[in-house]
Design a protein around this motif. Sequence first.
Motif, PDB file in Angstrom:
ATOM      1  N   TRP A 250       0.850  -1.188   0.000  1.00 42.61           N
ATOM      2  CA  TRP A 250       0.000   0.000   0.000  1.00 42.61           C
ATOM      3  C   TRP A 250       0.888   1.241   0.000  1.00 42.61           C
ATOM      4  O   TRP A 250       1.238   1.788   1.036  1.00 42.61           O
ATOM      5  N   LEU A 251       1.270   1.662  -1.186  1.00 37.26           N
ATOM      6  CA  LEU A 251       2.134   2.818  -1.354  1.00 37.26           C
ATOM      7  C   LEU A 251       1.398   3.890  -2.151  1.00 37.26           C
ATOM      8  O   LEU A 251       0.474   3.585  -2.912  1.00 37.26           O
ATOM      9  N   PRO A 252       1.771   5.143  -1.999  1.00 39.53           N
ATOM     10  CA  PRO A 252       1.121   6.200  -2.799  1.00 39.53           C
ATOM     11  C   PRO A 252       1.385   6.004  -4.282  1.00 39.53           C
ATOM     12  O   PRO A 252       2.507   5.723  -4.700  1.00 39.53           O
ATOM     13  N   PHE A 253       0.345   6.150  -5.072  1.00 39.52           N
ATOM     14  CA  PHE A 253       0.425   5.927  -6.518  1.00 39.52           C
ATOM     15  C   PHE A 253       0.703   7.253  -7.209  1.00 39.52           C
ATOM     16  O   PHE A 253       0.105   8.279  -6.880  1.00 39.52           O
ATOM     17  N   ASN A 254       1.613   7.210  -8.160  1.00 39.23           N
ATOM     18  CA  ASN A 254       1.989   8.428  -8.872  1.00 39.23           C
ATOM     19  C   ASN A 254       0.834   8.882  -9.757  1.00 39.23           C
ATOM     20  O   ASN A 254       0.280   8.108 -10.532  1.00 39.23           O
ATOM     21  N   SER A 255       0.466  10.143  -9.646  1.00 40.81           N
ATOM     22  CA  SER A 255      -0.667  10.662 -10.420  1.00 40.81           C
ATOM     23  C   SER A 255      -0.359  10.781 -11.902  1.00 40.81           C
ATOM     24  O   SER A 255      -1.280  10.957 -12.705  1.00 40.81           O
ATOM     25  N   ARG A 256       0.900  10.695 -12.304  1.00 38.63           N
ATOM     26  CA  ARG A 256       1.228  10.800 -13.728  1.00 38.63           C
ATOM     27  C   ARG A 256       0.662   9.613 -14.509  1.00 38.63           C
ATOM     28  O   ARG A 256       0.308   9.751 -15.675  1.00 38.63           O
ATOM     29  N   PHE A 257       0.591   8.452 -13.869  1.00 31.99           N
ATOM     30  CA  PHE A 257      -0.008   7.302 -14.537  1.00 31.99           C
ATOM     31  C   PHE A 257      -1.478   7.578 -14.864  1.00 31.99           C
ATOM     32  O   PHE A 257      -1.991   7.134 -15.887  1.00 31.99           O
ATOM     33  N   TYR A 258      -2.157   8.300 -13.988  1.00 31.23           N
ATOM     34  CA  TYR A 258      -3.568   8.625 -14.209  1.00 31.23           C
ATOM     35  C   TYR A 258      -3.730   9.532 -15.425  1.00 31.23           C
ATOM     36  O   TYR A 258      -4.651   9.357 -16.225  1.00 31.23           O
ATOM     37  N   VAL A 259      -2.829  10.499 -15.581  1.00 32.20           N
ATOM     38  CA  VAL A 259      -2.901  11.408 -16.735  1.00 32.20           C
ATOM     39  C   VAL A 259      -2.653  10.645 -18.031  1.00 32.20           C
ATOM     40  O   VAL A 259      -3.362  10.824 -19.033  1.00 32.20           O
ATOM     41  N   ILE A 260      -1.651   9.766 -18.024  1.00 34.57           N
ATOM     42  CA  ILE A 260      -1.361   8.981 -19.223  1.00 34.57           C
ATOM     43  C   ILE A 260      -2.539   8.065 -19.559  1.00 34.57           C
ATOM     44  O   ILE A 260      -2.887   7.866 -20.731  1.00 34.57           O
ATOM     45  N   ALA A 261      -3.188   7.508 -18.536  1.00 28.11           N
ATOM     46  CA  ALA A 261      -4.347   6.641 -18.782  1.00 28.11           C
ATOM     47  C   ALA A 261      -5.503   7.429 -19.390  1.00 28.11           C
ATOM     48  O   ALA A 261      -6.211   6.925 -20.273  1.00 28.11           O
ATOM     49  N   LEU A 262      -5.705   8.664 -18.952  1.00 25.95           N
ATOM     50  CA  LEU A 262      -6.771   9.484 -19.527  1.00 25.95           C
ATOM     51  C   LEU A 262      -6.493   9.809 -20.993  1.00 25.95           C
ATOM     52  O   LEU A 262      -7.402   9.784 -21.834  1.00 25.95           O
ATOM     53  N   ILE A 263      -5.246  10.110 -21.314  1.00 19.57           N
ATOM     54  CA  ILE A 263      -4.910  10.409 -22.707  1.00 19.57           C
ATOM     55  C   ILE A 263      -5.079   9.168 -23.579  1.00 19.57           C
ATOM     56  O   ILE A 263      -5.574   9.235 -24.710  1.00 19.57           O
TER      57      ILE A 263
ATOM     58  N   TYR B 130      -3.403  21.157 -26.328  1.00 19.13           N
ATOM     59  CA  TYR B 130      -3.566  21.898 -25.069  1.00 19.13           C
ATOM     60  C   TYR B 130      -2.843  21.197 -23.918  1.00 19.13           C
ATOM     61  O   TYR B 130      -2.147  21.834 -23.120  1.00 19.13           O
ATOM     62  N   VAL B 131      -3.002  19.872 -23.850  1.00 13.85           N
ATOM     63  CA  VAL B 131      -2.317  19.118 -22.794  1.00 13.85           C
ATOM     64  C   VAL B 131      -0.810  19.179 -22.982  1.00 13.85           C
ATOM     65  O   VAL B 131      -0.042  19.285 -22.021  1.00 13.85           O
ATOM     66  N   TRP B 132      -0.373  19.123 -24.226  1.00 13.51           N
ATOM     67  CA  TRP B 132       1.061  19.166 -24.522  1.00 13.51           C
ATOM     68  C   TRP B 132       1.653  20.526 -24.132  1.00 13.51           C
ATOM     69  O   TRP B 132       2.736  20.607 -23.537  1.00 13.51           O
ATOM     70  N   CYS B 133       0.936  21.605 -24.466  1.00 15.27           N
ATOM     71  CA  CYS B 133       1.455  22.939 -24.136  1.00 15.27           C
ATOM     72  C   CYS B 133       1.496  23.181 -22.629  1.00 15.27           C
ATOM     73  O   CYS B 133       2.361  23.915 -22.138  1.00 15.27           O
TER      74      CYS B 133
END
Length: 202
Positions: free
Chosen positions: A58-71, A122-125
């Motif tokens: 049970w470790l904190p999950f990096n939110s960057r994975f969530y952004v990549i999953a949304l894209i 927009y996300v890229w900029c």
Amino acid sequence: MVEVSQISEFGKILIFLITGIIAVGLMFFLNRLIAPSNPTTEKLTSYECGEEPIGNAWLPFNSRFYVIALIFLLFDVEMVFIFPWATVFGSHEIITADARWGWFSLAEMFIFLGILILGLVYVWCKGDLDWIKPKPAVPTTNANIPASLYDQLNIEQGTFKVRPFAAEPALATTTAPVAATTEPAPVRKPMFKPTFKKPADE
């Protein structure tokens, strides 16, 4: 004479699902029947890229994975929409019936792709696609206030003492006893007097 199929399209899908379930169940049964069972401590441990797991899972999950999953989900939905569009509007019968359908479907798809590409730009900029974001620049101002005033203010705030709370004594109030009365309460009269009219036919 053209033969009519006795199985509808939904019937074919049902047969496909039943065949898949039977095949998967058969594979599990053969695996249970043939494969040797020799559980050991090493086999029962969690597999993490060939390394032994250390610590709590049970470790904190990096939110960057969530952004990549949304894209990824954004363009995955795009592919789901493009396949039926190409199947329907790419039909030769529709183009033959009216040639404007081809241009209409092409313009519609370009608008759809343009909206998605605009969101990607927009996300890229904004830099959300960067795995390691640069540190935000802290704005600085050229204030003419000397640092000694800040130090003096901190000293004054540090010597501030909180006054202890003391409850104020409640004021003694004396109330005279109310004498009990045995007189009946006055009867309230109605605000209006009812009147009755005699019927005209009597």
